[in-house]
Write a protein that holds these residues in place. Sequence first.
Motif, mmCIF file in Angstrom:
data_model
loop_
_atom_site.group_PDB
_atom_site.id
_atom_site.type_symbol
_atom_site.label_atom_id
_atom_site.label_comp_id
_atom_site.label_asym_id
_atom_site.label_seq_id
_atom_site.Cartn_x
_atom_site.Cartn_y
_atom_site.Cartn_z
ATOM 1 N N GLU A 6 0.796 -1.226 -0.161
ATOM 2 C CA GLU A 6 -0.037 -0.072 0.084
ATOM 3 C C GLU A 6 0.843 1.351 0.011
ATOM 4 N N PRO A 7 0.351 2.307 -0.573
ATOM 5 C CA PRO A 7 1.144 3.599 -0.445
ATOM 6 C C PRO A 7 1.298 3.892 0.904
ATOM 7 N N GLY A 8 2.027 5.006 1.403
ATOM 8 C CA GLY A 8 2.102 5.446 2.724
ATOM 9 C C GLY A 8 3.686 5.656 3.003
ATOM 10 N N VAL A 9 3.777 6.281 4.269
ATOM 11 C CA VAL A 9 4.993 6.642 4.989
ATOM 12 C C VAL A 9 5.262 5.371 6.026
ATOM 13 N N TYR A 10 6.372 4.457 5.617
ATOM 14 C CA TYR A 10 6.502 3.421 6.620
ATOM 15 C C TYR A 10 7.680 3.799 7.525
ATOM 16 N N ARG A 11 7.614 3.729 8.753
ATOM 17 C CA ARG A 11 8.617 4.090 9.770
ATOM 18 C C ARG A 11 9.488 3.192 10.119
ATOM 19 N N TYR A 12 10.992 3.349 10.462
ATOM 20 C CA TYR A 12 11.713 2.311 11.270
ATOM 21 C C TYR A 12 12.571 2.915 12.125
ATOM 22 N N TYR A 13 12.768 2.243 13.125
ATOM 23 C CA TYR A 13 14.020 3.073 13.936
ATOM 24 C C TYR A 13 15.085 2.114 13.912
ATOM 25 N N ILE A 14 16.360 2.926 13.733
ATOM 26 C CA ILE A 14 17.821 2.219 13.686
ATOM 27 C C ILE A 14 18.329 2.372 14.798
ATOM 28 N N THR A 15 18.882 1.704 15.801
ATOM 29 C CA THR A 15 19.599 1.856 16.860
ATOM 30 C C THR A 15 21.024 1.363 16.927
ATOM 31 N N GLU A 16 22.015 2.079 17.387
ATOM 32 C CA GLU A 16 23.465 1.626 17.363
ATOM 33 C C GLU A 16 23.518 0.595 18.570
ATOM 34 N N ASN A 17 24.011 -0.414 18.652
ATOM 35 C CA ASN A 17 24.126 -1.549 19.649
ATOM 36 C C ASN A 17 25.361 -1.058 20.549
ATOM 37 N N ASP A 18 24.882 -0.786 21.805
ATOM 38 C CA ASP A 18 25.996 -0.410 22.678
ATOM 39 C C ASP A 18 26.786 -1.735 23.016
ATOM 40 N N ASN A 19 27.632 -2.168 22.339
ATOM 41 C CA ASN A 19 28.672 -3.247 22.504
ATOM 42 C C ASN A 19 30.075 -2.720 22.418
ATOM 43 N N ASN A 20 30.426 -1.528 22.136
ATOM 44 C CA ASN A 20 31.624 -0.986 22.072
ATOM 45 C C ASN A 20 31.929 0.361 22.922
ATOM 46 N N THR A 21 31.531 0.168 24.238
ATOM 47 C CA THR A 21 31.374 1.369 25.091
ATOM 48 C C THR A 21 32.466 2.204 25.201
ATOM 49 N N ALA A 22 33.837 1.768 24.751
ATOM 50 C CA ALA A 22 34.968 2.456 24.964
ATOM 51 C C ALA A 22 34.971 3.448 23.646
ATOM 52 N N PHE A 23 34.261 3.205 23.004
ATOM 53 C CA PHE A 23 34.206 4.039 21.601
ATOM 54 C C PHE A 23 33.330 5.374 21.592
ATOM 55 N N GLY A 24 32.700 5.763 22.917
ATOM 56 C CA GLY A 24 31.664 6.745 23.105
ATOM 57 C C GLY A 24 30.515 6.588 22.145
ATOM 58 N N ILE A 25 29.746 5.947 22.379
ATOM 59 C CA ILE A 25 28.596 5.553 21.521
ATOM 60 C C ILE A 25 27.941 7.142 21.175
ATOM 61 N N ASP A 26 27.286 7.090 20.145
ATOM 62 C CA ASP A 26 26.645 8.298 19.588
ATOM 63 C C ASP A 26 25.814 8.802 20.800
ATOM 64 N N SER A 27 25.771 10.313 21.049
ATOM 65 C CA SER A 27 25.029 10.828 21.925
ATOM 66 C C SER A 27 23.704 10.806 21.701
ATOM 67 N N VAL A 28 23.102 10.584 20.402
ATOM 68 C CA VAL A 28 21.822 10.281 20.191
ATOM 69 C C VAL A 28 21.971 8.824 19.213
ATOM 70 N N ALA A 29 21.764 7.886 20.128
ATOM 71 C CA ALA A 29 22.077 6.417 19.343
ATOM 72 C C ALA A 29 20.897 5.813 18.564
ATOM 73 N N VAL A 30 19.971 6.728 18.216
ATOM 74 C CA VAL A 30 18.867 6.405 17.480
ATOM 75 C C VAL A 30 18.658 7.153 16.466
ATOM 76 N N ARG A 31 18.254 6.619 15.220
ATOM 77 C CA ARG A 31 17.988 7.398 13.998
ATOM 78 C C ARG A 31 16.397 6.862 13.449
ATOM 79 N N THR A 32 15.831 7.893 12.976
ATOM 80 C CA THR A 32 14.269 7.487 12.414
ATOM 81 C C THR A 32 14.411 7.262 11.030
ATOM 82 N N LEU A 33 14.154 6.272 10.462
ATOM 83 C CA LEU A 33 13.970 6.065 9.030
ATOM 84 C C LEU A 33 12.568 5.942 8.298
ATOM 85 N N ASP A 34 12.255 7.067 7.370
ATOM 86 C CA ASP A 34 10.873 6.874 6.944
ATOM 87 C C ASP A 34 11.122 6.252 5.396
ATOM 88 N N VAL A 35 10.472 5.394 4.971
ATOM 89 C CA VAL A 35 10.231 4.914 3.739
ATOM 90 C C VAL A 35 9.046 5.507 2.845
#
Length: 423
Positions: free
Chosen positions: A146-175
């Motif tokens: 169906e036509p529409g705007v389909y939304r997904y959340y992409i989250t960086e996995n917190d498995n490399n804490t030494a590398f300073g995870i992104d301060s906003v570790a989630v992005r929203t992706l609309d298709v």
Amino acid sequence: MKGKRLTKLLALLVAALMAVFVSLPAMADGTSNTYTSTNGTVAGTTTTFKKYLVVRAGETNPDVTFSFTVSVPDSNNNEITTAGSEELQVKPGVGTPVVSTAQFDDGEANLAKDNNVLDPTEVSFTDYTYGVKDVTVDFSSVTFTEPGVYRYYITENDNNTAFGIDSVAVRTLDVYIEDNGSGKLQVAGYVMYKGQITDNPKKDKASTKNIDDVPNGAEAGEKSNKFINTYPTNSLTINKTVTGNQGSKDKYFKFTIKASSSNLVATAQYPISGLDANPVDNSANSYAASDMKTQNNITYLTGTQLTTGYEVYLQHNDVVKISGLPIGCTYTITETQEEYTPSWKIVRDAAPTVEITSGATNVATDVDPSFPENTTVSFTNEKTGVIPTGVIVSAAGLLVVGVIAIIGFVFFGTRSKRRYEED
């Protein structure tokens, strides 16, 4: 005659009605659906975002892999909101898109600072280098019906804490899926936002923000197509000096380097430089050259090797540097005791440079677990011997006697020659 005309009119009316019904979309259970055929639905394509790894200028990164998880909004948690009259209704994403990983090899974050690539507000270091990777989000196994705007959340996995995870570790992706005008669906575009967005996008341009690559230019939040990880590290340098009139500048000394931190990644590679990869046999050594070469012929230490302790061999004037150690790392450097008097001092590369501690032993341990600056640990081995006097004339005394004898010989020899010539 009149009956024939009526029959013809009825026939034309029936034909017209049939044409109308043929042109109408198929109806099933009272619901219109023109996208049930294989040609009507559409499979998603792929899109990419950027993954940045930033390190302090002069430092290097170890091996590291970043991974991501995809989820969809949950209407029960108010992550799906009802669209207003000027908005497009967002739908929870369908299917299971696949997100690739971002792999950085050791030392790969070596691109020069560029404010056009990374805004100064996005990086916590004044001077830095960086690496960048493309991460692919693959929708090819996802079918949209169906036509529409389909939304997904992409989250960086917190498995490399030494590398300073992104301060906003989630992005929203609309298709954006749309009807191409002929009863078939197509992928119109992908839009990524910073953070977890719950707002619906506008139907028309209603924002003064950058509208490049946005369907209709209608945003739902702050756009961002990148994750940024800063790797706050410092280097550890080990210097070796031999002093004293009995100290050997040829001799190799054994050191065990051990580090501890919850941020040390077991499989990560921490670059090490300055080791003599081809130590040679000489009479001063108590270690086999082949054993020393095995240990010294390395370019990095793994997190596991640092945690368990790793042996290296240094001689006079060697300077060995371990790069990319995470903030919060503690360490102990132990020199195997020999017939030398050992001492050490630890100096922080602060402003101004100051000695923070010292000791008259063969074991140096950093007393500050925060590891806040690049640090140098200097080891000195002294071996001095005094030549006894009283029984045998010292070398210096013999030298003086010899010089006097030569002068006397020349003086008296010249005088005798003159007397001979006068006679």
